[in-house]
Design a protein around this motif. Sequence first.
Motif, mmCIF file in Angstrom:
data_model
loop_
_atom_site.group_PDB
_atom_site.id
_atom_site.type_symbol
_atom_site.label_atom_id
_atom_site.label_comp_id
_atom_site.label_asym_id
_atom_site.label_seq_id
_atom_site.Cartn_x
_atom_site.Cartn_y
_atom_site.Cartn_z
ATOM 1 N N LEU A 1 0.542 -6.616 1.636
ATOM 2 C CA LEU A 1 0.992 -5.222 1.660
ATOM 3 C C LEU A 1 2.480 -5.030 1.388
ATOM 4 C CD1 LEU A 1 -0.927 -4.139 4.894
ATOM 5 C CD2 LEU A 1 -1.588 -3.616 2.541
ATOM 6 N N PHE A 2 3.318 -5.800 2.096
ATOM 7 C CA PHE A 2 4.765 -5.608 1.986
ATOM 8 C C PHE A 2 5.489 -6.950 1.932
ATOM 9 C CE2 PHE A 2 3.108 -1.900 4.283
ATOM 10 C CZ PHE A 2 3.635 -0.860 3.541
ATOM 11 N N ASP A 3 6.577 -7.006 1.165
ATOM 12 C CA ASP A 3 7.440 -8.184 1.094
ATOM 13 C C ASP A 3 8.602 -7.974 2.070
ATOM 14 O OD1 ASP A 3 9.483 -10.067 0.256
ATOM 15 O OD2 ASP A 3 8.335 -10.292 -1.606
ATOM 16 N N SER A 4 8.966 -9.049 2.788
ATOM 17 C CA SER A 4 10.074 -8.928 3.753
ATOM 18 C C SER A 4 11.375 -8.479 3.071
ATOM 19 C CB SER A 4 10.293 -10.256 4.473
ATOM 20 O OG SER A 4 10.615 -11.265 3.544
ATOM 21 N N LYS A 5 11.492 -8.717 1.755
ATOM 22 C CA LYS A 5 12.704 -8.304 1.020
ATOM 23 C C LYS A 5 12.904 -6.794 1.062
ATOM 24 C CE LYS A 5 12.266 -11.789 -2.546
ATOM 25 N NZ LYS A 5 11.682 -11.871 -3.900
ATOM 26 N N THR A 6 11.839 -6.046 1.252
ATOM 27 C CA THR A 6 11.947 -4.576 1.220
ATOM 28 C C THR A 6 11.941 -3.980 2.626
ATOM 29 O OG1 THR A 6 9.560 -4.224 1.127
ATOM 30 C CG2 THR A 6 10.701 -4.546 -0.981
ATOM 31 N N ARG B 1 9.270 -0.048 -0.076
ATOM 32 C CA ARG B 1 8.171 0.015 -1.058
ATOM 33 C C ARG B 1 7.082 -0.994 -0.695
ATOM 34 N NH1 ARG B 1 11.355 -2.879 -5.320
ATOM 35 N NH2 ARG B 1 11.783 -0.890 -6.331
ATOM 36 N N PRO B 2 5.839 -0.736 -1.143
ATOM 37 C CA PRO B 2 4.785 -1.731 -0.931
ATOM 38 C C PRO B 2 4.957 -2.879 -1.920
ATOM 39 C CG PRO B 2 3.905 0.151 -2.113
ATOM 40 C CD PRO B 2 5.331 0.476 -1.807
ATOM 41 N N ILE B 3 4.260 -3.986 -1.690
ATOM 42 C CA ILE B 3 4.384 -5.161 -2.554
ATOM 43 C C ILE B 3 3.950 -4.810 -3.976
ATOM 44 C CG2 ILE B 3 2.096 -6.180 -2.079
ATOM 45 C CD1 ILE B 3 3.721 -8.889 -1.748
ATOM 46 N N LYS B 4 2.961 -3.951 -4.098
ATOM 47 C CA LYS B 4 2.585 -3.340 -5.384
ATOM 48 C C LYS B 4 1.861 -2.028 -5.072
ATOM 49 C CE LYS B 4 -1.485 -6.261 -5.662
ATOM 50 N NZ LYS B 4 -2.209 -7.307 -6.241
ATOM 51 N N GLY B 5 1.928 -1.130 -6.024
ATOM 52 C CA GLY B 5 1.357 0.204 -5.790
ATOM 53 C C GLY B 5 -0.104 0.155 -5.404
ATOM 54 N N SER B 6 -0.843 -0.805 -5.987
ATOM 55 C CA SER B 6 -2.283 -0.853 -5.751
ATOM 56 C C SER B 6 -2.641 -1.461 -4.392
ATOM 57 C CB SER B 6 -2.967 -1.647 -6.865
ATOM 58 O OG SER B 6 -2.472 -2.979 -6.873
ATOM 59 N N ALA B 7 -1.656 -1.941 -3.644
ATOM 60 C CA ALA B 7 -1.937 -2.541 -2.326
ATOM 61 C C ALA B 7 -2.301 -1.482 -1.285
ATOM 62 C CB ALA B 7 -0.734 -3.345 -1.838
ATOM 63 N N ILE B 8 -1.817 -0.272 -1.518
ATOM 64 C CA ILE B 8 -2.043 0.786 -0.521
ATOM 65 C C ILE B 8 -2.630 2.036 -1.173
ATOM 66 C CG2 ILE B 8 -0.163 0.020 1.023
ATOM 67 C CD1 ILE B 8 1.429 2.456 -0.254
ATOM 68 N N ASP B 9 -3.223 2.873 -0.329
ATOM 69 C CA ASP B 9 -3.652 4.209 -0.743
ATOM 70 C C ASP B 9 -2.871 5.207 0.103
ATOM 71 O OD1 ASP B 9 -5.508 3.357 -2.574
ATOM 72 O OD2 ASP B 9 -7.212 3.484 -1.187
ATOM 73 N N ILE B 10 -2.603 6.361 -0.465
ATOM 74 C CA ILE B 10 -1.925 7.418 0.280
ATOM 75 C C ILE B 10 -2.879 8.606 0.397
ATOM 76 C CG2 ILE B 10 0.012 9.059 0.262
ATOM 77 C CD1 ILE B 10 1.001 6.208 0.651
ATOM 78 N N GLU B 11 -3.030 9.113 1.611
ATOM 79 C CA GLU B 11 -3.864 10.302 1.823
ATOM 80 C C GLU B 11 -3.087 11.337 2.620
ATOM 81 O OE1 GLU B 11 -7.759 9.756 3.489
ATOM 82 O OE2 GLU B 11 -8.414 8.528 1.797
ATOM 83 N N ILE B 12 -3.392 12.602 2.373
ATOM 84 C CA ILE B 12 -2.737 13.672 3.148
ATOM 85 C C ILE B 12 -3.357 13.711 4.547
ATOM 86 C CG2 ILE B 12 -2.292 16.164 3.281
ATOM 87 C CD1 ILE B 12 -0.768 14.703 1.016
ATOM 88 N N ASP B 13 -2.495 13.697 5.557
ATOM 89 C CA ASP B 13 -2.924 13.714 6.955
ATOM 90 C C ASP B 13 -2.429 15.019 7.584
ATOM 91 O OD1 ASP B 13 -3.268 13.369 9.656
ATOM 92 O OD2 ASP B 13 -1.923 11.634 9.828
#
Length: 162
Positions: free
Chosen positions: A86-91, A104-116
């Motif tokens: 999901l995430f790199d310690s560098k970020t 930022r996530p490690i790559k865009g496709s690692a996460i989904d964003i939904e309205i809460d």
Amino acid sequence: MNTKFISFVIILFVAVGSSYCQVDHDEKEKRKKYEVSKSEDEWKSILSPEEFDVLRNKGTEYAFTGEYYLFKEKGIYTCAGCGNELFDSKTKYNSGSGWPSFYRPIKGSAIDIEIDRSFGTVREEILCSRCGGHLGHVFNDGPKPTGLRYCVNSISLDFKKK
Ligand code: FE
């Protein structure tokens, strides 16, 4: 004439109303099928009660209590539910919020964003793109270069040292 007009208005309302229902229905149909998909009981058998509460029930751990809040090792943070990177310690940076924060996530496709829309606010929820596990929320008060703050519950993360 008057009756015709009233009928027209009624038909219009019904048509508009049902089209909204259709949109809502389509949204539900579109809801993603996750690669890692388990029943509630299956999740309970592999997660601790605290992990289950956050990952599957969208709970939030207490601020300043999580294992990774002040953690500074170099490596990759993965999903505690499915192991997705999901995430790199560098970020990672210290946002002062009490939760691990990344810009930022490690790559865009690692996460989904939904309205809460819970708790009378509108926030953007971060989900693991592989299992749909709840990770936290993203806010636009982060540092450069993205200006984003991915605010994540420690308990929804595991860590792979580099
Ligand atoms: Fe996951």
